[in-house]
Scaffold this active site. Structure first.
Site, short mmCIF file in Angstrom:
data_model
loop_
_atom_site.label_atom_id
_atom_site.label_comp_id
_atom_site.label_asym_id
_atom_site.label_seq_id
_atom_site.Cartn_x
_atom_site.Cartn_y
_atom_site.Cartn_z
N ARG A 156 0.82 -1.22 0.00
CA ARG A 156 0.00 0.00 0.00
C ARG A 156 0.85 1.27 0.00
NH1 ARG A 156 -3.72 -3.51 3.47
NH2 ARG A 156 -1.78 -3.79 4.58
N ILE A 157 1.85 1.34 0.92
CA ILE A 157 2.64 2.57 1.03
C ILE A 157 3.61 2.69 -0.14
CG2 ILE A 157 4.30 3.82 2.46
CD1 ILE A 157 2.91 2.47 4.93
N ASP A 176 10.15 -6.79 -4.77
CA ASP A 176 9.12 -7.32 -3.86
C ASP A 176 8.90 -8.77 -4.24
OD1 ASP A 176 6.63 -7.98 -2.57
OD2 ASP A 176 6.16 -5.85 -2.45
N SER A 234 9.83 2.70 7.34
CA SER A 234 9.09 1.46 7.56
C SER A 234 9.26 0.93 8.98
CB SER A 234 9.50 0.44 6.50
OG SER A 234 8.48 -0.47 6.31
N ARG A 235 10.35 0.25 9.24
CA ARG A 235 10.66 -0.23 10.59
C ARG A 235 12.17 -0.14 10.79
NH1 ARG A 235 6.19 0.50 11.74
NH2 ARG A 235 4.63 -0.92 12.60
N ASP A 259 12.70 7.70 9.69
CA ASP A 259 11.64 8.05 10.63
C ASP A 259 11.52 6.99 11.72
OD1 ASP A 259 9.34 9.57 11.51
OD2 ASP A 259 8.10 7.92 10.75
N GLU A 264 14.40 2.22 18.78
CA GLU A 264 13.56 3.40 19.07
C GLU A 264 12.68 3.22 20.30
OE1 GLU A 264 11.23 3.49 15.32
OE2 GLU A 264 9.45 3.10 16.55
N HIS A 296 9.32 8.55 14.38
CA HIS A 296 8.21 7.68 13.96
C HIS A 296 6.90 8.48 13.84
CE1 HIS A 296 7.15 3.15 13.93
NE2 HIS A 296 6.32 3.81 13.15
P1 NAD Z 1 1.84 -3.79 2.89
O1 NAD Z 1 1.66 -5.09 3.59
O2 NAD Z 1 0.70 -3.23 2.11
O3 NAD Z 1 3.09 -3.89 1.91
C1 NAD Z 1 4.32 -4.47 2.28
C2 NAD Z 1 4.95 -4.99 1.00
O4 NAD Z 1 6.26 -5.49 1.34
C3 NAD Z 1 4.18 -6.16 0.36
O5 NAD Z 1 3.96 -5.90 -1.01
C4 NAD Z 1 5.11 -7.35 0.57
O6 NAD Z 1 5.00 -8.31 -0.46
C5 NAD Z 1 6.45 -6.66 0.57
N1 NAD Z 1 7.53 -7.49 1.09
C6 NAD Z 1 7.45 -8.54 1.96
N2 NAD Z 1 8.67 -9.06 2.13
C7 NAD Z 1 9.53 -8.35 1.36
C8 NAD Z 1 10.93 -8.42 1.11
N3 NAD Z 1 11.69 -9.35 1.69
N4 NAD Z 1 11.47 -7.53 0.26
C9 NAD Z 1 10.71 -6.59 -0.36
N5 NAD Z 1 9.38 -6.48 -0.16
C10 NAD Z 1 8.80 -7.35 0.69
O7 NAD Z 1 2.32 -2.78 4.01
P2 NAD Z 1 2.22 -1.19 3.98
O8 NAD Z 1 0.90 -0.77 4.52
O9 NAD Z 1 2.67 -0.70 2.66
O10 NAD Z 1 3.30 -0.81 5.09
C11 NAD Z 1 4.67 -1.11 4.89
C12 NAD Z 1 5.40 -0.93 6.21
O11 NAD Z 1 5.40 0.45 6.56
C13 NAD Z 1 4.73 -1.62 7.41
O12 NAD Z 1 5.15 -2.97 7.53
C14 NAD Z 1 5.17 -0.80 8.57
O13 NAD Z 1 6.32 -1.42 9.10
C15 NAD Z 1 5.56 0.54 7.97
N6 NAD Z 1 4.75 1.68 8.46
C16 NAD Z 1 5.40 2.74 9.00
C17 NAD Z 1 4.67 3.85 9.45
C18 NAD Z 1 5.34 5.08 10.04
O14 NAD Z 1 4.67 5.93 10.63
N7 NAD Z 1 6.65 5.26 9.93
C19 NAD Z 1 3.28 3.85 9.33
C20 NAD Z 1 2.66 2.74 8.75
C21 NAD Z 1 3.40 1.66 8.32
#
Ligand code: NAD
Length: 347
Positions: A156-157, A176, A234-235, A259, A264, A296
């Site tokens: 999604r992101i 991905d 992300s994390r 971020d 953290e 974050h």
């Molecule tokens: P999502 O589940 O929609 O997308 C994650 C994508 O990563 C998927 O397409 C998945 O196939 C892919 N993936 C899995 N393993 C992988 C790998 N080894 N290499 C490459 N890609 C891989 O998740 P999202 O909603 O897009 O969120 C992504 C991440 O963003 C979350 O897991 C979360 O950790 C982080 N996040 C951070 C904040 C923030 O405030 N900083 C807020 C929301 C989410």
């Protein structure tokens, strides 16, 4: 019926109370600013559910305690659930629900904000101007049009981020294990090594689990172009901090915007301005002119808060009414993320 809300900040309380009233949730919230740890778990002694965020700890021992208290639901105010021992939660019969999506645009837009703040040295310029210094030396950036941007994770992101960077006129590469045909409108998939070698900017948008822990490490940093910029919203655990510091010192990595940070949980979301922060790596990073660290906050918009609190309250209602919950991670068998095996990929 009480719900203990850990890591609760004022800005969330107002949104949670509003969502509770609108949805007619009978249970009340008890707010605690502290995070959930073995030292604070007793605060949930009379609760039916805990409501938690990214740095609250829900390991086996804490789940055992909650179970003893009769507290049987974990309401995550976030998407990621790497902080929950899902095997133990399932074994103990917990209801675990997350907020799978909340304004992915907010996080993607923030990543873009970090890129331009770092690339165009806006944070340095801001400080200079406040000191009456209008020199441009040291503030040279690059134009994004035509540059190659590598996206690790096109969920999604990552997809929102791709749409925005496509608008800048960038060439987009993605890695991905689960490919998304929608991405092909903007760019091409490749393997991780190729993405690292070709990208001027690399942005991480994959979840944290065992297979992605330190996906950015000494080896992968070495494979990046000299001068590349790394962005992590992300994390924190995706990036090996010490290796990143070394790469920055060697002037191989050109910039780092994060971020999130792998340790953290000990620092973020609290005011340490009158403390000595004992995390030397974090403090060192804050001194580098080509590093931006924020606490974050990529998700932190009105829109995201409204979505998070509404979904959290809806999840609570499902738990209390024992009705089907689309976000129930146990039913989805979303366990354990540490063992998640990526689908076979052609790369
Ligand atoms: P999502 O589940 O929609 O997308 C994650 C994508 O990563 C998927 O397409 C998945 O196939 C892919 N993936 C899995 N393993 C992988 C790998 N080894 N290499 C490459 N890609 C891989 O998740 P999202 O909603 O897009 O969120 C992504 C991440 O963003 C979350 O897991 C979360 O950790 C982080 N996040 C951070 C904040 C923030 O405030 N900083 C807020 C929301 C989410």
């Amino acid at each position: 019926m009480r719900i203990s809300v850990f890591s609760a900040h004022k800005y969330e309380r107002d949104h949670l109370e509003r969502a509770r009233k609108i949805a007619g949730l009978a249970a009340s919230f008890d707010y605690y600013e502290v995070s959930l740890t073995s030292k604070t778990v007793s605060l949930a002694e009379t609760a039916s559910a805990v409501c938690v965020f990214v740095n609250d700890i829900l390991d086996d021992s804490i789940l055992e305690k909650l179970n003893l208290y009769g507290c049987k639901a974990i309401l995550l105010r976030c998407a990621g659930y790497n902080n929950v021992d899902m095997v133990s939660a399932k074994k103990l019969g917990f209801f675990v629900a997350n907020v799978p999506s909340y304004s992915p645009e907010s996080v993607a837009e923030y990543a873009v904000g970090l890129i331009q703040t770092l690339n165009r040295k806006i944070f340095l310029a801001h400080d200079r101007v406040r000191m009456g210094n209008f020199l441009l030396d040291g503030l040279l950036g690059i134009c994004l049009k035509g540059k190659t941007v590598g996206i690790v994770g096109t969920g999604r992101i990552g997809m929102c981020f791709a749409r925005i960077m496509n608008g800048f006129g960038c060439r987009l590469l993605a890695y991905d294990p689960y490919q998304n045909n929608d991405f092909l409108r903007y760019g091409t998939y490749t393997n991780l090594d190729n993405l690292l070698a070709e990208s001027d900017i690399i942005s991480l948008h994959c979840p944290l689990f065992e297979g992605t822990t330190h996906i950015i490490n000494k080896n992968t940093l070495h494979k990046m172009k000299t001068g590349a910029i790394l962005v992590n919203v992300s994390r924190g655990g995706l990036v090996d901090t010490e290796a990143t510091i070394n790469s920055l010192k060697e002037k191989h990595l050109g910039g780092f915007a994060a971020d999130v940070y792998e340790r953290e949980g000990l620092v973020f979301y609290l005011d340490h301005s009158t403390d000595i922060i004992a995390d030397d790596a974090l403090m060192l990073l804050t001194t580098f002119p080509n590093v931006i660290i924020t606490g974050h906050q990529a998700f932190f918009t009105e829109e995201a808060l409204a979505e998070i609190t509404k979904t959290t309250v809806d999840n609570a209602i499902c738990f209390f009414q024992k009705s089907n919950c689309a976000n129930n991670l146990v039913v989805q068998n979303a366990i354990p993320p540490q063992d998640a095996k990526p689908a076979p990929t052609k790369f």
